[in-house]
Design an enzyme around this catalytic site. Sequence first.
Site, PDB file in Angstrom:
ATOM      1  N   TYR A 202       0.881  -1.337  -0.060  1.00  0.00           N
ATOM      2  CA  TYR A 202      -0.039   0.121  -0.037  1.00  0.00           C
ATOM      3  C   TYR A 202       0.863   1.184   0.018  1.00  0.00           C
ATOM      4  CZ  TYR A 202      -4.207  -2.799   1.009  1.00  0.00           C
ATOM      5  OH  TYR A 202      -5.201  -3.642   0.888  1.00  0.00           O
ATOM      6  N   ILE A 237       2.249 -10.577  -4.725  1.00  0.00           N
ATOM      7  CA  ILE A 237       2.107  -9.086  -4.533  1.00  0.00           C
ATOM      8  C   ILE A 237       0.718  -8.911  -4.431  1.00  0.00           C
ATOM      9  CG2 ILE A 237       2.446  -6.577  -5.208  1.00  0.00           C
ATOM     10  CD1 ILE A 237       4.778  -7.829  -3.868  1.00  0.00           C
ATOM     11  N   LYS A 238       0.240  -8.138  -3.592  1.00  0.00           N
ATOM     12  CA  LYS A 238      -1.333  -7.733  -3.219  1.00  0.00           C
ATOM     13  C   LYS A 238      -1.502  -6.189  -3.441  1.00  0.00           C
ATOM     14  CE  LYS A 238      -5.437  -6.413  -1.236  1.00  0.00           C
ATOM     15  NZ  LYS A 238      -5.891  -5.129  -0.458  1.00  0.00           N
ATOM     16  N   GLN A 239      -2.302  -5.698  -4.705  1.00  0.00           N
ATOM     17  CA  GLN A 239      -2.145  -4.253  -4.717  1.00  0.00           C
ATOM     18  C   GLN A 239      -3.373  -3.622  -4.952  1.00  0.00           C
ATOM     19  OE1 GLN A 239      -1.262  -1.101  -4.206  1.00  0.00           O
ATOM     20  NE2 GLN A 239       0.633  -1.572  -4.901  1.00  0.00           N
TER      21      GLN A 239
END
Length: 351
Positions: A202, A237-239
Amino acid sequence: MNSHIESFLENDPEELLAFDSPKIPKERLALPEPNFVDRYFKESDRSNEVLVNLQRMYNTGYLAGTGYFSIFPVDQGVEHSGGASFAKNPDYFDPRNIVRLAVEGGCNAVASTAGVLGNVAREFAHHIPFILKLNHNELLSYPNQYDQIFFSDVDRAADMGAAAVGATIYFGSEESNRQIEQVAEAFSHAHDLGLFTVLWCYVRNEAFHHKEGNDESSADLTGQANHLGVSMQADLIKQKLATHNGGYGRLEGFGKSDPRMYSELSSDHPIDLCRYQLANCYMGRIGMINSGGASADDDFQQAVRTAIINKRAGGSGLISGRKVFQRPREEGMELLRAIQDVYREDAITVA
């Protein structure tokens, strides 16, 4: 094309489904596939145990064998408050209902707190991969602070049978240097114990909020957050889905950019914005999942739209929490299936 999917795309089906001129061609990307672990992780320094846990996630749920993920995350009881998160559906105060929904909803994995996952580990850890979220931003302090602090550790995740650990970094915040150091150390230890790692990348700083919008979802800034995340050996990856671009240029003396980032590597099209995020994940060699966002009246439309953008950009799937658990159980499962159907639909291809 699945008519159920088309029914959620009344406003912009052609914009999303017919787009075929991305700035970064798909031939330059490592794209999701059933053998992704063999093709892109086998030659890395990840141990056999890490590869086993990664492959287990690829082989779980309704999307098993497709190369795509549908992950169910529930840590909002800490990140927001239990009441704000579960008032719409109090059943999800109960950890068993959280994990049971992930299993019955066909998810590849469930991500939550040490408290939630540990409470039901003996019943569920062998049925669905656990991603233990190590750090959280709690909002009970006053005035509210925005900082990710550790609530648990990697050893606890290994002891309960988790397949992975997850963490959040607020890149750009005053606390980001400490968070980077802590998470990098935790991820290294996780790999030593055979767990794979998921990083919520984030961008967070009040300076990114201005009269022109919120650059915490700008493709250039979130893309750089992704690039920092894969540098820390995150395996996934979390975006947030990028909504616009040009964040670097709106703050004087901030960072470094190149005009070609905006002319040759991206455009204003949502698929191009998402692809730039993915390009920063080593051209897709590390998978990227986008978030479903907050719950609203048009949850189904927004979730399906986000899934199509992510898939056509070359992403690996969606992680959707509030849109699912803040509605009646059957509706939540229907929303999960709508997302998953996008990734199983052969007619929706990578642009």
